[in-house]
Design an enzyme around this catalytic site. Structure first.
Site, PDB file in Angstrom:
ATOM      1  N   ASP A   1      -0.762   9.109   8.946  1.00 39.54           N
ATOM      2  CA  ASP A   1      -1.238   8.181   9.964  1.00 39.54           C
ATOM      3  C   ASP A   1      -0.055   7.506  10.667  1.00 39.54           C
ATOM      4  O   ASP A   1      -0.210   6.452  11.262  1.00 39.54           O
ATOM      5  CB  ASP A   1      -2.175   7.137   9.352  1.00 39.54           C
ATOM      6  CG  ASP A   1      -1.519   6.364   8.202  1.00 39.54           C
ATOM      7  OD1 ASP A   1      -0.356   6.678   7.845  1.00 39.54           O
ATOM      8  OD2 ASP A   1      -2.158   5.449   7.658  1.00 39.54           O
TER       9      ASP A   1
ATOM     10  N   HIS B   1       1.612   5.895   6.310  1.00 39.00           N
ATOM     11  CA  HIS B   1       1.604   6.237   4.898  1.00 39.00           C
ATOM     12  C   HIS B   1       2.065   7.681   4.681  1.00 39.00           C
ATOM     13  O   HIS B   1       1.610   8.581   5.379  1.00 39.00           O
ATOM     14  CB  HIS B   1       0.198   6.066   4.308  1.00 39.00           C
ATOM     15  CG  HIS B   1      -0.281   4.651   4.311  1.00 39.00           C
ATOM     16  ND1 HIS B   1      -0.968   4.113   5.381  1.00 39.00           N
ATOM     17  CD2 HIS B   1      -0.171   3.665   3.382  1.00 39.00           C
ATOM     18  CE1 HIS B   1      -1.258   2.843   5.110  1.00 39.00           C
ATOM     19  NE2 HIS B   1      -0.787   2.550   3.918  1.00 39.00           N
TER      20      HIS B   1
ATOM     21  N   SER C   1       0.808  -1.222   0.000  1.00 40.03           N
ATOM     22  CA  SER C   1       0.000   0.000   0.000  1.00 40.03           C
ATOM     23  C   SER C   1       0.839   1.270   0.000  1.00 40.03           C
ATOM     24  O   SER C   1       0.392   2.308  -0.516  1.00 40.03           O
ATOM     25  CB  SER C   1      -0.942   0.004   1.206  1.00 40.03           C
ATOM     26  OG  SER C   1      -0.221   0.013   2.432  1.00 40.03           O
TER      27      SER C   1
END
Length: 224
Positions: free
Chosen positions: A193, A196, A47
C-alpha cells in the site's frame, strides 16, 4: 513542550470504546509475557513492526532468536515511552532491544522533535536495560512517488545518529537502500500500500537490521 518526550496513554478510538480498551489489554498482555518468557530480542514499534509477525522473515529470522514483539498499531513515540516506563522491560533481560518509532509523529511534528522523542525512549530503555544492545531502526519511506512526508522522514533519519550519539551501546540501523528505485518510485511489490512491507519488502527494508541481528548472535555463539 515537545509532545514526543511526554509519556502518554493514547486516547482510544471510538471503536475501542465500544469493544473495550484494547490498547491497555495489549499492554497488560505484554507485561504478562515478560513474566512467562525469556526473550533474547524485544521489538517496540507500531503497525509496521506488528505486521512483521505475518511475514516469512518472522519465522525465518526473528522467532528463532526468541523475539517478543511489543509493538502496537498506531502507537506514537509518547505511547511507546509510557509503555517502556510502565513495566514492559521490568522482568526480562533481552540481549537486544529494537526500536521503530515516529511513524505516527512525523506526519504532524517537526523532525527534530520526533528525533528528540526517539532519544527519550532510547534513554529510558537504557535505564531499564543497562546491558542490552539498542538497535534504532530508521523509518521506512512511503508513497509511490517522492513526497513531502518522505522528505520529512529522510530529515528525521539523518538526525538520528547525532541525537542518539550520547546513548551508550546503541546503533542506528539504516533502511535497505534498494527499496527506492532510481526514478524515486517505490514498487507495490515491496510496499503493498506504499506504506506496509510485503514479504519481499521486509527483506529489502529490514535487510540491514536482519544482518545486524545475525551478526550479533553469530558472535555470541562463537564466544560461547
Amino acid at each position: 513542550m515537545n509532545p514526543c518526550v511526554v509519556p502518554e496513554v493514547p486516547q482510544p478510538y471510538e471503536s475501542e470504546i465500544l469493544d473495550g480498551d484494547r490498547w491497555t489489554h495489549i499492554h497488560n498482555r505484554f507485561i504478562n509475557e515478560t513474566k512467562e518468557r525469556e526473550p533474547d530480542v524485544i521489538i517496540f514499534g507500531d503497525s509496521i513492526m506488528v505486521d512483521l509477525e505475518q511475514r516469512s522473515v518472522w519465522t525465518e529470522v526473528f522467532a528463532p532468536m526468541h523475539t517478543l514483539n511489543f509493538s502496537i498499531a498506531g502507537d506514537k513515540i509518547q505511547n511507546i515511552l509510557w509503555r517502556v516506563q510502565s513495566g514492559e522491560l521490568d522482568n526480562i533481560k533481552p540481549k537486544v532491544v529494537i526500536l521503530y518509532a515516529g511513524e505516527k509523529n512525523i506526519q504532524s511534528t517537526d523532525p527534530k522533535d520526533v528525533a528528540d522523542g526517539i532519544a527519550e525512549v532510547a534513554k529510558t530503555i537504557r535505564e531499564k536495560q543497562p546491558e542490552a544492545l539498542i538497535l534504532v531502526q530508521e523509518l521506512l519511506p512511503r508513497g509511490l512517488n517522492p513526497n513531502p512526508l518522505r522528505d520529512s522522514i529522510e530529515k528525521l533519519n539523518a538526525l538520528l545518529k547525532p541525537v542518539l550519539q550520547g546513548v551508550p551501546h546503541l546503533k542506528v540501523v539504516p533502511t535497505g537502500s534498494d527499496l527506492i528505485k532510481p526514478d524515486g518510485t517505490i514498487s507495490h511489490v515491496d510496499l503493498f500500500d506504499w506504506y506496509h512491507p510485503t514479504n519481499e519488502g521486509c527483506k529489502k527494508a529490514f535487510g540491514p537490521l536482519i544482518n545486524e541481528l545475525k551478526s550479533i548472535f553469530e558472535e555470541r555463539r562463537t564466544e560461547d
